[in-house]
Design an enzyme around this catalytic site. Sequence first.
Site, PDB file in Angstrom:
ATOM      1  CG  LEU A 160      -7.837   5.706   7.296  1.00  0.00           C
ATOM      2  CD1 LEU A 160      -8.240   5.136   8.664  1.00  0.00           C
ATOM      3  CD2 LEU A 160      -7.578   7.215   7.430  1.00  0.00           C
ATOM      4  NE  ARG A 186     -12.571   5.468  -8.071  1.00  0.00           N
ATOM      5  CZ  ARG A 186     -12.174   4.458  -8.844  1.00  0.00           C
ATOM      6  NH1 ARG A 186     -11.786   4.670 -10.075  1.00  0.00           N
ATOM      7  NH2 ARG A 186     -12.178   3.207  -8.402  1.00  0.00           N
ATOM      8  CG  HIS A 230      -2.069  -0.923   1.153  1.00  0.00           C
ATOM      9  ND1 HIS A 230      -1.912  -2.293   1.183  1.00  0.00           N
ATOM     10  CD2 HIS A 230      -3.403  -0.702   1.004  1.00  0.00           C
ATOM     11  CE1 HIS A 230      -3.109  -2.869   1.078  1.00  0.00           C
ATOM     12  NE2 HIS A 230      -4.028  -1.929   0.964  1.00  0.00           N
ATOM     13  N   PRO A 231       0.384   2.332  -0.641  1.00  0.00           N
ATOM     14  CG  PRO A 231      -0.932   3.886  -1.789  1.00  0.00           C
ATOM     15  CD  PRO A 231      -0.869   2.427  -1.402  1.00  0.00           C
ATOM     16  CB  ALA A 261      -8.720   7.442   1.939  1.00  0.00           C
ATOM     17  CG  PHE A 313      -1.725   5.280   8.732  1.00  0.00           C
ATOM     18  CD1 PHE A 313      -2.234   4.714   9.900  1.00  0.00           C
ATOM     19  CD2 PHE A 313      -2.471   6.250   8.084  1.00  0.00           C
ATOM     20  CE1 PHE A 313      -3.481   5.107  10.399  1.00  0.00           C
ATOM     21  CE2 PHE A 313      -3.713   6.649   8.579  1.00  0.00           C
ATOM     22  CZ  PHE A 313      -4.217   6.082   9.735  1.00  0.00           C
TER      23      PHE A 313
END
Lengths: 174, 174
Positions: free
Chosen positions: A121, A86, A67-68, A123, A119
């Site tokens: 999440l 997006r 993940h970024p 978003a 981290f």
Amino acid sequence: MDMEKVNSMDFGEFVDVFGNVVERCPLIAAAVWSQRPFSNSEDLEKHFFAFIDALPQSGQEGILRCHPDLAGRELQQGTLTAESRREQRGAGLMSLDAAERLRLAELNAQYRARFGFPFVLAARLSDRAAVPGELARRLQRPPAEELCTALGEVKKIGRLRLADLLGAAGLAGP
Amino acid sequence: MDMEKVNSMDFGEFVDVFGNVVERCPLIAAAVWSQRPFSNSEDLEKHFFAFIDALPQSGQEGILRCHPDLAGRELQQGTLTAESRREQRGAGLMSLDAAERLRLAELNAQYRARFGFPFVLAARLSDRAAVPGELARRLQRPPAEELCTALGEVKKIGRLRLADLLGAAGLAGP
């Protein structure tokens, strides 16, 4: 919801469509194809989640490491996946001011150093105002609990991405 | 061979460098990072292979499904990974004539239909003259044996890619 089309896909089509349900882990969609036919979207989702849950801890950490960062280097460089772009844009993370970006970069770095993964999440269920506080809060948690929480976010992201895909023209039933 | 540099990488650098040791499966490199430090290249390789071996059958099939066909659609469309492109070009698979391409496309389609994953071969250890015969031969094998053979090819490919990376400037010792 019409799963007939999904169940008729060969593995190439299936991975083209569902390959980024888990960010940058087409392997997972490619594995889930083995479990077809799927009775409905919950059943399809269940197989994605079961695959994640069955991985050894290193594999679960590996998923997170694909993940970024939120509002991180890949957003700046324009190398996010379409889905992540997006989601981060929707949360307002593309319009941070310099001070907000710096604050988030510092927190992201601390989080990566502490846990050994970025981290993560969902978003779309958050926004730019809430992200730094949530990051600071999770930074304080015990590593084993935080791994669990982070994988929970991976699943929330996957659920939303699946809903997007299954709701799209040609996949939804009458 | 100097592993100090490898062992000093954060997970982002590690996945950037080793993310395609297993074709389109950065998740595996990202998981292997959990096992650092690595004592030498054999040790690093061992962790890649152990991760593959520990996956459920669907995950192993998933790895195979992340591979492109030899001389297939992705070669034609220019969407191969850099590593796969180099390997397929080296084996002469970019200079097939129309009849050879057609023959291989037919065999690839039969193989995919029979086993549910694409034909995977360490192209650098083969060549355009040998590929169709090898494909036709493997097409006849029992599925469980063929899964094993195909994963063996994934490992041969991974070993060669690792050797390339670890031999590169800045990674090799004196």
